[in-house]
Design an enzyme around this catalytic site. Structure first.
Site, PDB file in Angstrom:
ATOM      1  N   CYS A   2       2.428  34.800 -15.257  1.00 38.42           N
ATOM      2  CA  CYS A   2       1.377  34.261 -16.140  1.00 38.42           C
ATOM      3  C   CYS A   2      -0.037  34.551 -15.604  1.00 38.42           C
ATOM      4  O   CYS A   2      -0.224  34.634 -14.389  1.00 38.42           O
ATOM      5  CB  CYS A   2       1.500  32.762 -16.259  1.00 38.42           C
ATOM      6  N   ARG A  27       0.545  42.058 -14.966  1.00 38.17           N
ATOM      7  CA  ARG A  27       1.339  41.064 -14.241  1.00 38.17           C
ATOM      8  C   ARG A  27       2.639  40.747 -14.968  1.00 38.17           C
ATOM      9  O   ARG A  27       3.543  40.168 -14.393  1.00 38.17           O
ATOM     10  CB  ARG A  27       0.519  39.779 -14.076  1.00 38.17           C
ATOM     11  N   TRP A  75       4.509  34.127 -19.119  1.00 37.32           N
ATOM     12  CA  TRP A  75       5.793  34.754 -18.778  1.00 37.32           C
ATOM     13  C   TRP A  75       6.790  33.611 -18.783  1.00 37.32           C
ATOM     14  O   TRP A  75       6.736  32.715 -17.939  1.00 37.32           O
ATOM     15  CB  TRP A  75       5.694  35.396 -17.397  1.00 37.32           C
ATOM     16  N   ASN A  99      -0.480  28.005 -14.938  1.00 38.19           N
ATOM     17  CA  ASN A  99       0.458  28.899 -14.235  1.00 38.19           C
ATOM     18  C   ASN A  99       1.227  28.051 -13.238  1.00 38.19           C
ATOM     19  O   ASN A  99       0.653  27.161 -12.611  1.00 38.19           O
ATOM     20  CB  ASN A  99      -0.294  29.959 -13.426  1.00 38.19           C
ATOM     21  N   GLY A 100       2.490  28.380 -13.042  1.00 40.69           N
ATOM     22  CA  GLY A 100       3.285  27.631 -12.065  1.00 40.69           C
ATOM     23  C   GLY A 100       4.391  26.852 -12.759  1.00 40.69           C
ATOM     24  O   GLY A 100       4.715  27.110 -13.922  1.00 40.69           O
ATOM     25  N   GLU A 483      15.090  51.514  -1.364  1.00 39.77           N
ATOM     26  CA  GLU A 483      13.832  51.459  -2.114  1.00 39.77           C
ATOM     27  C   GLU A 483      13.874  52.414  -3.313  1.00 39.77           C
ATOM     28  O   GLU A 483      13.416  52.075  -4.407  1.00 39.77           O
ATOM     29  CB  GLU A 483      12.656  51.773  -1.167  1.00 39.77           C
ATOM     30  N   LYS A 487      13.483  51.364  -7.254  1.00 45.28           N
ATOM     31  CA  LYS A 487      12.456  51.950  -8.124  1.00 45.28           C
ATOM     32  C   LYS A 487      13.090  52.440  -9.414  1.00 45.28           C
ATOM     33  O   LYS A 487      12.616  52.173 -10.502  1.00 45.28           O
ATOM     34  CB  LYS A 487      11.785  53.114  -7.382  1.00 45.28           C
ATOM     35  N   GLU A 490      14.372  49.457 -11.703  1.00 42.27           N
ATOM     36  CA  GLU A 490      13.414  48.545 -12.326  1.00 42.27           C
ATOM     37  C   GLU A 490      12.615  49.182 -13.452  1.00 42.27           C
ATOM     38  O   GLU A 490      12.221  48.490 -14.389  1.00 42.27           O
ATOM     39  CB  GLU A 490      12.500  47.887 -11.298  1.00 42.27           C
ATOM     40  N   HIS A 506      34.177  52.917   2.493  1.00 41.15           N
ATOM     41  CA  HIS A 506      34.661  51.538   2.549  1.00 41.15           C
ATOM     42  C   HIS A 506      34.602  50.873   1.176  1.00 41.15           C
ATOM     43  O   HIS A 506      34.644  49.650   1.086  1.00 41.15           O
ATOM     44  CB  HIS A 506      33.853  50.751   3.590  1.00 41.15           C
ATOM     45  N   LYS A 603       4.436  41.510 -12.164  1.00 41.07           N
ATOM     46  CA  LYS A 603       3.892  42.133 -10.961  1.00 41.07           C
ATOM     47  C   LYS A 603       3.838  41.154  -9.802  1.00 41.07           C
ATOM     48  O   LYS A 603       4.134  41.493  -8.672  1.00 41.07           O
ATOM     49  CB  LYS A 603       2.485  42.667 -11.259  1.00 41.07           C
TER      50      LYS A 603
HETATM   51  O1  M6R Z   1       3.672  41.184  -4.118  1.00 41.93           O
HETATM   52  P1  M6R Z   1       4.890  41.306  -3.254  1.00 41.93           P
HETATM   53  O2  M6R Z   1       4.861  42.499  -2.372  1.00 41.93           O
HETATM   54  O3  M6R Z   1       5.176  40.059  -2.477  1.00 41.93           O
HETATM   55  O4  M6R Z   1       6.077  41.512  -4.274  1.00 41.93           O
HETATM   56  C1  M6R Z   1       7.401  41.539  -3.848  1.00 41.93           C
HETATM   57  C2  M6R Z   1       8.289  42.044  -4.952  1.00 41.93           C
HETATM   58  O5  M6R Z   1       8.227  41.213  -6.061  1.00 41.93           O
HETATM   59  C3  M6R Z   1       7.921  43.471  -5.376  1.00 41.93           C
HETATM   60  O6  M6R Z   1       7.908  44.355  -4.314  1.00 41.93           O
HETATM   61  C4  M6R Z   1       8.913  43.972  -6.433  1.00 41.93           C
HETATM   62  O7  M6R Z   1      10.169  44.151  -5.878  1.00 41.93           O
HETATM   63  C5  M6R Z   1       8.393  45.264  -7.062  1.00 41.93           C
HETATM   64  N1  M6R Z   1       8.429  45.184  -8.496  1.00 41.93           N
HETATM   65  C6  M6R Z   1       9.186  46.455  -6.675  1.00 41.93           C
HETATM   66  O8  M6R Z   1       8.660  47.620  -7.207  1.00 41.93           O
END
Ligand code: M6R
Length: 608
Positions: A2, A27, A75, A99-100, A483, A487, A490, A506, A603
């Site tokens: 949010c 975000r 959100w 927010n929260g 990683e 990527k 997501e 395994h 984000k």
């Molecule tokens: O802002 P942060 O680095 O704490 O965020 C952590 C994760 O939410 C963030 O890295 C998330 O996994 C990304 N969308 C990955 O691309």
């Protein structure tokens, strides 16, 4: 997650509210709304499900010259995305954006029997609670807000306006960020400083437990216990170019391509090639304190967690006496893990606002352990709560998928490891290769990014129809593979998972068939031949293999080989990760999905 904006000043509030909400779009959100008040307090409330463009359609029929207002992108947490659940929420004469999460909203709601709730949200309960104390303006709005917040359990960043007091707004925070922008004859607020850029460079970051009454030329901050707070005005360093696409189709591509420059910012003033040493000022640990460190806990979520894993592999290579444990914040915060004496915790976060990471930081601090932030967002909550820190300085990362932050987080953590090793007297000859490669990494990244994108785009076009992918690697290429898989999944929604190559037999080897393609990260080095044998095992089962390697020769009959031509050896996996980032980008473009704002994601994950 949010976003909040607010305006009080001489200009048209609606203009800032909409442009500010657009800045916060990255975000992640599913509905949006604004309310403005005219000088007599008459409100214009507009809310819409979906994109801000839907809100703008409504706005076209309801333009106002009002000088005060608040806005929100939601959100969904409590209640589906809908116009009714969107903020601002009205209760009597007040309007609130939040927010929260209000954890005790059910109990509070049960006490507010008179109020006719419209939405399913916890936020409307807070609006109703404030309204119950406000008594139609019998008490100042700020008093009503404070009384209500004293009953709340949970997290909040809020902005509240009242039809009865249309010259001021009240804002408060606990666990959700709020920044106040100090302008000329105007004061702006936002949950993220990027909304303020272009309006003012002067900002006050509200702290948890603080509440502020804001007018166009006045900002009065107090704690919830009515103690006055003298505000520190800080400079916002980010410029407009940093939050624009700069000629690229998407922020994701821009952020991948700007890694040579963003890494230079991470390294600036911190590497001395002549001495073969790094110098980090931020952690603020004396040589004696550094020497004493025996154990490193690295905490993060998602990409930040992967960065921590990878950095851990490196640091243990040159710090024989150091044990390293990289943990997922959402797990660690509830574990009863024993933290050995002489530990230091690295708290890794791009946004500096991730709720789980922040909670871990607070838990770890309670145990008297020194905390060091590896943070990007300047002035963020984590950056302010850690004992010391190293900003990665990559500039705003707008795309939900984290790219440039990953590279710089890894390097910043390795530099911290080198700082410890230097203090412990590890021989220069052992450390120099790391320092030298780090110093040259921006150029190496530039070379790779100059050469590979076209080839990766073609590979993406060939593989865009697959629904499953497996990423494989050994040693430092393993967290890098994790990683890469994150990527891809997501942004392109391809079901991508990573395995340590040695683990394939395994279990995961059973998966290999025509529905899958495999991305192998294959650095030169001690485990190269073993990984090549692993590739043969995959090929023998009909795998569709793409290899990314810096080896001089690779001649197995795989579908594609992306050659990384670079003198970097230790950090070759970071260069291979650029290929993974580009592959995720181009596959997503081929599939036609929203590259920068993948579905369901935000984000900055400010709720648990
Ligand atoms: O802002 P942060 O680095 O704490 O965020 C952590 C994760 O939410 C963030 O890295 C998330 O996994 C990304 N969308 C990955 O691309």
């Amino acid at each position: 997650m949010c976003g909040i904006v607010g305006y009080v000043g001489e200009k048209k509030a609606q203009d800032y509210l909409i442009s500010g909400l657009k800045r916060l779009e990255y975000r992640g959100y599913d509905s949006a709304g604004i309310v403005t008040l005219d000088d007599e307090g008459k409100a214009t409330l507009l809310r819409a499900k979906g994109k801000i463009a839907n809100l703008e359609e409504k706005l076209a029929r309801a333009k106002r010259d009002d000088h005060i207002g608040i806005g929100h992108t939601r959100w969904a947490t409590h209640g589906e995305p809908s116009e009714t659940n969107a903020h601002p929420h009205q209760a009597g004469s007040i309007y609130l954006v939040h927010n929260g999460i209000i954890e005790n909203y059910k109990e509070l709601k049960a006490q507010l029997k008179e109020f006719e709730f419209q939405s399913e949200t916890d936020s409307e309960v807070l609006a109703a609670l404030i309204n119950s104390f406000y008594q139609n303006g019998q008490y100042p709005l700020v008093n009503a807000v404070v009384q209500a917040l004293k009953l709340v359990k949970g997290t909040y960043g809020i902005a509240v306006v009242s039809e009865i007091e249309p010259k001021e707004m009240v804002v408060a925070r606990s666990g959700s960020p709020l920044v106040i922008g100090v302008g000329h004859d105007e004061t702006l607020i936002a949950s993220d400083a990027s909304a303020l850029i272009g309006h003012t460079k002067r900002a006050i970051y509200l702290n948890d437990g603080e509440v502020a009454v804001i007018g166009k030329n006045s900002i009065e901050i107090k704690t919830l216990n009515a103690e006055p707070v003298s505000a520190k005005v800080e400079e916002i360093e980010t410029n407009l170019a940093a939050i624009q696409k700069g000629g690229y189709d998407h922020f994701l591509l821009k952020e991948i391509m700007e890694q040579p420059e963003s890494l230079i910012e991470t390294l600036r003033g911190r590497v001395n090639l002549k001495e073969g040493m790094v110098h980090l000022g931020g952690p603020g640990l004396s040589e004696a304190e550094l020497r004493k460190i025996k154990h490193l806990i690295i905490v993060g979520c998602g990409t930040a967690y992967h960065a921590g894993l990878l950095a851990g592999y490196y640091i243990e290579q040159f710090s024989p006496e150091l044990t390293i444990e990289t943990v997922i914040a959402s797990e660690y915060r509830y574990r009863s893990a024993y933290i050995p004496e002489n530990s230091v915790a690295l708290i890794v976060s791009q946004s500096g606002e991730t709720a789980d990471t922040l909670a871990c930081l607070r838990e770890i601090k309670k145990q008297g352990v020194k905390t060091i932030g590896i943070v990007n967002a300047i002035g963020s909550t984590i950056a302010r709560e850690v004992d010391g820190g190293t900003y990665v300085h990559v500039g705003p990362e707008i795309s939900v998928a984290s790219t440039k932050a990953f590279t710089s987080q890894v390097v910043a953590m390795v530099m911290f490891g080198l700082t410890i090793a230097q203090a412990k007297g590890v021989k220069g000859a052992m450390l120099r290769p790391y320092v030298e490669e780090i110093a040259h990494l921006p150029e190496e990244i530039r070379t790779v990014l100059d050469k590979v994108p076209d080839q990766v785009r073609k590979i993406a076009e060939k593989h865009a129809e697959y629904d499953h992918a497996i990423y494989l690697g050994r040693d430092t290429a393993y967290p890098t593979a994790m990683e890469g898989a994150l990527k891809l999944k997501e942004v392109s929604y391809v079901d991508a998972n990573a395995y340590a190559f040695g683990e394939l037999k395994h279990g995961p080897l059973a998966l290999i068939d025509d529905r899958f393609f495999e991305v192998v990260l294959l650095p030169k080095g001690a485990l190269y031949e073993k990984a090549v044998s692993n590739i043969q095992e995959v090929l023998a089962r009909g795998g569709h293999v793409v290899v990314v390697t810096n080896a001089d020769r690779f001649d197995l009959p795989v579908e594609d080989v992306v050659k990384i031509e670079s003198s970097a050896e230790l950090f070759a996996p970071l260069l291979m990760n650029l290929v993974s980032q580009l592959l995720a980008y181009y596959i997503t473009v081929c599939k036609g999905f929203n590259v920068d704002q993948p579905r369901n994601l935000a984000k900055s994950v400010t709720v648990e």
